[in-house]
Write a protein that holds these residues in place. Sequence first.
Motif, short mmCIF file in Angstrom:
data_model
loop_
_atom_site.label_atom_id
_atom_site.label_comp_id
_atom_site.label_asym_id
_atom_site.label_seq_id
_atom_site.Cartn_x
_atom_site.Cartn_y
_atom_site.Cartn_z
N ILE A 45 0.82 -1.12 0.18
CA ILE A 45 0.12 0.03 -0.06
C ILE A 45 1.00 1.24 0.19
CG2 ILE A 45 -1.70 1.40 1.19
CD1 ILE A 45 -2.65 -1.40 2.33
N ASP A 46 0.71 2.12 -1.01
CA ASP A 46 1.43 3.35 -1.07
C ASP A 46 0.80 4.38 -0.48
OD1 ASP A 46 2.73 5.57 -2.21
OD2 ASP A 46 2.95 4.89 -4.25
N LEU A 47 1.51 4.94 0.29
CA LEU A 47 1.00 6.14 1.27
C LEU A 47 1.35 7.58 0.65
CD1 LEU A 47 1.69 4.84 4.99
CD2 LEU A 47 -0.33 4.31 3.53
N THR A 48 1.86 7.62 -0.55
CA THR A 48 2.15 9.04 -1.05
C THR A 48 0.70 9.67 -1.20
OG1 THR A 48 3.83 7.83 -2.58
CG2 THR A 48 2.93 9.98 -3.06
N ASP A 49 1.06 10.96 -0.73
CA ASP A 49 0.06 11.96 -0.68
C ASP A 49 -1.13 11.64 0.36
OD1 ASP A 49 1.34 13.65 -2.60
OD2 ASP A 49 0.41 12.60 -4.13
N PHE A 50 -0.80 10.93 1.53
CA PHE A 50 -1.55 10.42 2.23
C PHE A 50 -2.87 11.38 2.61
CE2 PHE A 50 -3.56 9.73 6.62
CZ PHE A 50 -3.77 8.11 6.57
N ALA A 52 -4.31 13.76 0.73
CA ALA A 52 -5.08 13.74 -0.52
C ALA A 52 -5.76 12.63 -0.82
CB ALA A 52 -4.37 14.48 -1.66
N ARG A 53 -4.91 11.30 -0.40
CA ARG A 53 -5.72 10.00 -0.88
C ARG A 53 -6.32 9.23 0.36
NH1 ARG A 53 -1.24 7.08 -2.14
NH2 ARG A 53 -2.73 5.59 -3.09
N ARG A 54 -6.45 9.98 1.16
CA ARG A 54 -7.21 9.14 2.53
C ARG A 54 -8.18 8.21 2.24
NH1 ARG A 54 -6.26 10.05 8.04
NH2 ARG A 54 -7.93 8.79 9.11
N GLU A 55 -9.20 8.48 1.72
CA GLU A 55 -10.30 7.54 1.40
C GLU A 55 -9.83 6.23 0.70
OE1 GLU A 55 -14.78 7.28 -0.40
OE2 GLU A 55 -13.63 9.28 -0.23
N GLU A 56 -9.03 6.49 -0.52
CA GLU A 56 -8.37 5.57 -1.33
C GLU A 56 -7.40 4.82 -0.41
OE1 GLU A 56 -5.14 4.76 -5.04
OE2 GLU A 56 -5.91 6.97 -4.46
N ILE A 57 -6.70 5.09 0.26
CA ILE A 57 -5.61 4.45 1.14
C ILE A 57 -6.43 3.65 2.23
CG2 ILE A 57 -4.13 4.55 2.74
CD1 ILE A 57 -2.88 6.97 1.21
N THR A 58 -7.48 4.29 2.75
CA THR A 58 -8.25 3.41 3.90
C THR A 58 -8.78 2.29 3.17
OG1 THR A 58 -8.71 5.64 5.05
CG2 THR A 58 -10.38 3.86 5.55
N ASN A 59 -9.39 2.48 2.01
CA ASN A 59 -10.12 1.23 1.27
C ASN A 59 -9.05 0.20 1.26
OD1 ASN A 59 -12.75 2.44 1.47
ND2 ASN A 59 -12.30 3.48 -0.86
N GLN A 60 -7.91 0.69 0.73
CA GLN A 60 -6.91 -0.44 0.55
C GLN A 60 -6.34 -1.25 1.84
OE1 GLN A 60 -3.85 1.66 -1.51
NE2 GLN A 60 -5.03 1.70 -3.46
N LEU A 61 -6.25 -0.20 2.88
CA LEU A 61 -5.93 -0.84 4.11
C LEU A 61 -6.95 -1.82 4.92
CD1 LEU A 61 -4.62 2.23 5.84
CD2 LEU A 61 -3.21 0.12 5.25
N TRP A 62 -8.37 -1.48 4.82
CA TRP A 62 -9.42 -2.35 5.12
C TRP A 62 -9.61 -3.48 4.28
CZ3 TRP A 62 -12.39 -1.89 9.43
CH2 TRP A 62 -13.64 -2.52 9.28
N GLN A 63 -9.21 -3.47 2.95
CA GLN A 63 -9.41 -4.84 2.28
C GLN A 63 -8.26 -5.53 2.40
OE1 GLN A 63 -9.22 -4.08 -2.17
NE2 GLN A 63 -9.53 -6.30 -2.32
N ALA A 64 -6.94 -5.13 2.75
CA ALA A 64 -5.91 -5.94 3.07
C ALA A 64 -6.01 -6.55 4.49
CB ALA A 64 -4.38 -5.02 3.14
N ALA A 65 -6.50 -5.73 5.54
CA ALA A 65 -6.54 -6.40 6.77
C ALA A 65 -7.70 -7.29 6.89
CB ALA A 65 -7.22 -5.05 7.93
N THR A 66 -8.78 -7.24 6.18
CA THR A 66 -9.94 -8.17 6.30
C THR A 66 -9.63 -9.44 5.31
OG1 THR A 66 -11.15 -6.96 4.56
CG2 THR A 66 -11.55 -6.41 6.81
#
Length: 348
Positions: A45-50, A52-66
């Motif tokens: 998961i790329d945290l670049t521009d966290f 600005a991309r918070r919603e996208e990163i949150t979705n990626q983290l949630w999918q990976a964690a579940t």
Amino acid sequence: MTTTTSPDTSSPTAGSKPLYGLKELELETTFGGFGRETSREIPVIDLTDFDARREEITNQLWQAATEVGFFQLAHHGLDVTKVRNAFALSEAFFALPAEQKQRFPLKEGLNAGWEFMSQVRPSTGTADQKESFQITLPHMDDLWPNQTVVPEFQRVMLAFEYEAWQLGMKVLSCFAERLGFERDFFTRAHDRRQPDYQSTLRLLHYLPVAERDLADERLWRAGAHTDFDCLTMVFQRDGQGGLQVSPGKDAEGAGDQREWFSVMPKDELITCNIGDMLMRWSDDRLKSTLHRVRMPKPGDYNGPRYSIAFFCQANKDVVIEGPEGKYPPITARDYLLQRIQANFAGKK
């Protein structure tokens, strides 16, 4: 290609009444055995521009964690030069003679200080082939090697602990929102300013392995386990592998047919996993993930292996209780103490 060894029949509770009071610990006693090795990738998961991309990163983290329970962070903002400097000082500490390291003994139940081969996993019943130095801020009186022993050790490790904490809180803030908590819920639960703070930076040295021990199936650098924190972040060094994962949803009841895949170490990536605290807090929506560090095989590099882990563990007086109330409330103090006592009980 997969390989299978004979089943492990040495479970610490085999044929006896339960040894542990927590469901997580009783389950851990069934995690022995080598299982089947396979190949699989974990999400990066790329945290670049966290921001600005918070919603996208949150979705990626949630999918990976579940779905996997493990993920790696790229472009996370923690300077790789600082990571390598922390590793150099960790190696310098572990290179000290044993009589010097014994001046900084592990404080019982507090996750602070040096220990040598004292951690016995419920999954194996044998001591992990490693030593560690644990940094938990409120309990470090008299535990820092001074400037003449390991120059700059305290300054560098304190700065590194703070940056690791900041990154951990950023990741946990994404999970907080998805669980219906306020964004800073876990930051307040892991408040570094409080005397009951218990997040831990752990320096790890996995011992070199003699040729005669390579085929001993009783020995593990770290026996199979789930972590008992909210979030673990592991820093690894290129070329020093051994960390293996069995995804959480596939772990229970799989016996010796459980599948394991290796996580390739890279200096610039941070490997993360969900722990049991966050699993309880999420009412099992997020699943903590089984992992281990296997011994080298014949022909593998069998020299020392180093890693650094930061464990985001809620402050002692914080009550762990999920939105749906699936588990009874328990303070982080009581929860962590039960887990520590189980993992260091093998010497008694």
